[in-house]
Design an enzyme around this catalytic site. Structure first.
Site, PDB file in Angstrom:
ATOM      1  N   ASP A  54       4.471  -8.745  -4.535  1.00  0.00           N
ATOM      2  CA  ASP A  54       4.269 -10.183  -4.389  1.00  0.00           C
ATOM      3  C   ASP A  54       4.131 -10.866  -5.742  1.00  0.00           C
ATOM      4  O   ASP A  54       4.002 -10.207  -6.782  1.00  0.00           O
ATOM      5  CB  ASP A  54       3.009 -10.460  -3.563  1.00  0.00           C
ATOM      6  CG  ASP A  54       3.154 -10.038  -2.119  1.00  0.00           C
ATOM      7  OD1 ASP A  54       4.288 -10.057  -1.608  1.00  0.00           O
ATOM      8  OD2 ASP A  54       2.131  -9.682  -1.501  1.00  0.00           O
ATOM      9  N   TYR A 112      -0.862   2.716  -4.903  1.00  0.00           N
ATOM     10  CA  TYR A 112      -1.256   1.437  -5.492  1.00  0.00           C
ATOM     11  C   TYR A 112      -2.642   1.583  -6.110  1.00  0.00           C
ATOM     12  O   TYR A 112      -3.474   2.365  -5.628  1.00  0.00           O
ATOM     13  CB  TYR A 112      -1.322   0.339  -4.428  1.00  0.00           C
ATOM     14  CG  TYR A 112       0.009  -0.239  -4.032  1.00  0.00           C
ATOM     15  CD1 TYR A 112       0.515  -1.371  -4.669  1.00  0.00           C
ATOM     16  CD2 TYR A 112       0.764   0.335  -3.007  1.00  0.00           C
ATOM     17  CE1 TYR A 112       1.736  -1.916  -4.297  1.00  0.00           C
ATOM     18  CE2 TYR A 112       1.985  -0.198  -2.633  1.00  0.00           C
ATOM     19  CZ  TYR A 112       2.465  -1.326  -3.279  1.00  0.00           C
ATOM     20  OH  TYR A 112       3.674  -1.858  -2.914  1.00  0.00           O
TER      21      TYR A 112
END
Length: 246
Positions: A54, A112
């Site tokens: 994003d 992540y």
């Protein structure tokens, strides 16, 4: 002239990008990378990535593939691409792979990391790469919450309403918080992730670890599949797409 498939690993500072995917407006990582490759090849080149990030999210080791007809040794291809790229994107490695390799669908696990700190660890040098939290909950309580994520679950609670995936079921292999100097790091590894899932998980753990219900409350939120029970989605700047396993 026959083409070969090239796998590249790249890192980028997501601060000044509107995410990975090309959009009608705004600077994106995919757009800048494809523009550079198209200049090299003197024709349009399209790349496929392991995952989309994003706006404002960073990557340490994003993986992409594309097909090329250029006769450049694989170990020199990364330097050739880097000459066309701005300073906030860098190709780390380049290697020719089998034509069946797919950056997204061949991936088995993705990792992540999310970085945050309190005011004592927040500096002008890390302000774009970690989130400042006023009151960080007890790390043991946060890890108790993280334990609830392991295994196969429906993660509807922790995804955006705009997520287009039909199935919200994902498998999480590991999830934990640890200290790295003045920073607190959340690391999570799974087979795949939903849109804004990691940032929603971080925000939700911060919420429930600060409440009396703690890990039990977080587990209830996970099981509920109710987005209203999630915490505030954590800011994008603290999130890094860290590693991909094939």
């Amino acid at each position: 002239m026959s083409s070969r498939r090239l796998k590249i690993v790249l890192s980028y500072d997501g601060t000044n990008f509107f995410g990975w995917q090309i959009q009608n407006e705004g600077r994106t990582v995919q757009g800048v990378l494809e523009e550079a490759l198209s200049k090299m090849h003197k024709k349009a080149i399209r790349v496929t990535a392991a995952g989309r990030t994003d706006s404002g999210v960073h990557a340490r080791a994003q993986v992409c593939h594309f097909d090329t007809e250029l006769e450049i040794p694989e170990n020199r291809f990364k330097n050739a691409i880097n000459t066309f790229l701005p300073g906030d994107i860098s190709i780390i490695s380049s290697v020719y792979v089998d034509e069946k390799f797919h950056a997204r669908f061949s991936a088995k696990r993705r990792v992540y990391k999310y970085y945050f700190t309190d005011i004592t660890g927040y500096t002008v040098f890390n302000r774009f790469f970690c989130t400042q939290i006023r009151d960080i909950p007890d790390i043991n309580i946060m890890n108790a919450c993280a334990e609830k994520l392991k295994g196969i679950h429906d993660f509807t609670t922790f995804t955006s309403a705009g997520d287009k995936n039909e199935s919200k079921i994902r498998e999480i292999f590991s999830a934990s918080f640890y200290k790295e100097g003045d920073l607190t790091v959340f690391q999570i590894e799974g087979n795949a992730f939903l849109w804004k899932m990691v940032r929603s998980i971080v925000g939700s753990i911060l919420k429930y670890a600060s409440l009396e219900s703690g890990a039990a409350g977080f587990d209830e939120a996970l099981i509920s599949k109710d987005r209203q029970m999630a915490g505030t989605t954590a800011p994008s700047k603290g999130l890094f797409f860290h590693k991909i396993y094939y």
